[in-house]
Design an enzyme around this catalytic site. Structure first.
Site, mmCIF file in Angstrom:
data_model
loop_
_atom_site.group_PDB
_atom_site.id
_atom_site.type_symbol
_atom_site.label_atom_id
_atom_site.label_comp_id
_atom_site.label_asym_id
_atom_site.label_seq_id
_atom_site.Cartn_x
_atom_site.Cartn_y
_atom_site.Cartn_z
ATOM 1 N N LYS A 17 47.195 38.154 90.294
ATOM 2 C CA LYS A 17 48.042 39.285 90.694
ATOM 3 C C LYS A 17 49.493 39.043 90.328
ATOM 4 O O LYS A 17 49.945 37.908 90.119
ATOM 5 C CB LYS A 17 47.911 39.553 92.201
ATOM 6 C CG LYS A 17 48.255 38.352 93.107
ATOM 7 C CD LYS A 17 49.734 38.148 93.378
ATOM 8 C CE LYS A 17 50.012 36.928 94.236
ATOM 9 N NZ LYS A 17 51.469 36.619 94.320
ATOM 10 N N ALA A 105 49.486 27.004 91.317
ATOM 11 C CA ALA A 105 50.817 27.081 91.941
ATOM 12 C C ALA A 105 51.783 27.865 91.063
ATOM 13 O O ALA A 105 52.936 27.500 90.885
ATOM 14 C CB ALA A 105 51.367 25.675 92.220
ATOM 15 N N GLY A 110 46.089 32.367 92.105
ATOM 16 C CA GLY A 110 44.881 31.795 91.517
ATOM 17 C C GLY A 110 43.950 31.193 92.552
ATOM 18 O O GLY A 110 42.732 31.405 92.506
ATOM 19 N N ALA A 113 42.277 33.963 94.374
ATOM 20 C CA ALA A 113 41.210 34.545 93.567
ATOM 21 C C ALA A 113 39.959 33.677 93.613
ATOM 22 O O ALA A 113 38.833 34.182 93.685
ATOM 23 C CB ALA A 113 41.683 34.729 92.123
ATOM 24 N N ASP A 145 46.902 36.330 100.421
ATOM 25 C CA ASP A 145 46.595 37.012 99.170
ATOM 26 C C ASP A 145 45.095 37.194 98.927
ATOM 27 O O ASP A 145 44.710 37.900 97.993
ATOM 28 C CB ASP A 145 47.184 36.246 97.982
ATOM 29 C CG ASP A 145 48.701 36.266 97.951
ATOM 30 O OD1 ASP A 145 49.293 37.137 98.611
ATOM 31 O OD2 ASP A 145 49.290 35.407 97.272
#
Length: 311
Positions: A17, A105, A110, A113, A145
């Site tokens: 994202k 990072a 990531g 996800a 997230d």
């Protein structure tokens, strides 16, 4: 030796994202910050494959250097699988094979996800059929997230970023991601933001008690207009990220010199997202940055969230 990917398994693809807008509130009593952010999922994916197993394990592949990632129960994808098993009463395990493409990072979610991919892959593999709303609740317990990684598209995140409201988006936005050869600590960036605000309290506007997303961002996304969006890109964390790693300023400047409409540090950094007016302009920008020695990748957004891929 046979290729394990030819054995029965579930393959999930989950997107990274960009935070196209991020307003950060003051630290709360527990040390965290309320935020208001506009997420956009982009076409840089983590591939998560779940294989039947008696225990919980994870291994990594892909073009990203993963040697520093933990593979024990502290890994977020393993946490996701264990949390789902506990929630549903599943008594077996899983082996996760994750091919990483989103930088570690890097401010692109990531790890989130990976966790979202693990949740969906395990739910499918185990046939636990957890309702979508419950899966999102589990995701929220894993990190701010993670729910967005499941939902994808474009959304407004409030609270810690995990309270999501879908945002109507039209068309396709073209981004060039400039990757750094280092990662950044999210807690460190937030601390630096708090210290920056304390140092410059007399010179900057007061922090919003309840952060909001600028209406212009929603209008630009709704219109699918890259020029409109370029005018309203904003990230409160950017000033802190640039203070910690001043070299990111050169990347932002170079991107705009080579044709980007605007650039922004994504999340807590260090990935720089450069918005282009078209696919052709993005490709030209990617080539220009690569020639200048910067690792760059052209992506589009918005894209769908974590989805099962047919094997």
């Amino acid at each position: 030796m046979s290729d394990p990917r030819t054995t029965p398994h579930v393959h999930v693809r989950a997107p990274g994202k960009i935070n196209v807008y991020m307003n950060v509130g003051e630290p709360t009593a527990d040390g965290y910050h309320d935020v208001a952010t506009a997420y956009q999922a982009v076409s840089l994916y983590e591939d998560v494959r779940a294989f039947p197993a008696n225990e919980f394990s994870v291994a990594f592949g892909g073009p990203v250097d993963t040697r520093g990632l933990p593979t024990d129960r502290t890994n977020l994808a393993i946490k996701a699988a264990r949390m789902l098993a506990k929630k549903t009463g599943y008594t077996g395990g899983v082996h996760l094979q994750i091919d990483k493409h989103v930088p570690i990072a890097g401010g692109m979610g990531g790890g989130s996800a990976d966790a979202a991919g693990a949740l969906l892959a395990c739910d499918t593999l185990w046939e636990t059929e957890l309702p979508r709303e419950e899966l999102l609740k589990v995701a929220g317990r894993l990190g701010a997230d993670v729910p967005f990684s499941l939902v994808g598209g474009t959304a407004i995140g409030t609270g810690r970023g995990d309270q999501l409201s879908p945002a109507l988006a039209k068309g396709t936005f073209h981004w060039v991601l400039a990757f750094a050869d280092f990662g950044m600590s999210t807690p460190q960036v937030y601390r630096e933001l708090d210290e920056h605000r304390a140092r410059h309290a007399a010179d900057i506007a007061p922090v919003q008690a309840s952060p909001t997303v600028d209406a212009g961002v929603l209008q630009a996304i709704r219109a699918g207009d890259a020029h409109m969006l370029a005018d309203v890109l904003h990230n409160d964390l950017q000033v802190a990220a640039l203070h910690i790693r001043p070299e990111l300023t050169r990347t932002l400047e170079l991107g705009e010199q080579q044709g980007a409409l605007a650039g922004i540090v994504s999340g807590s950094g260090p990935t720089v997202a450069l918005l282009s007016s078209s696919a052709e302009a993005a490709i030209d920008l990617q080539i220009g940055l690569t020639t200048s020695g910067i690792t760059a990748h052209h992506v589009t957004g918005p894209v769908v969230g974590a989805r099962v891929v047919e094997n």
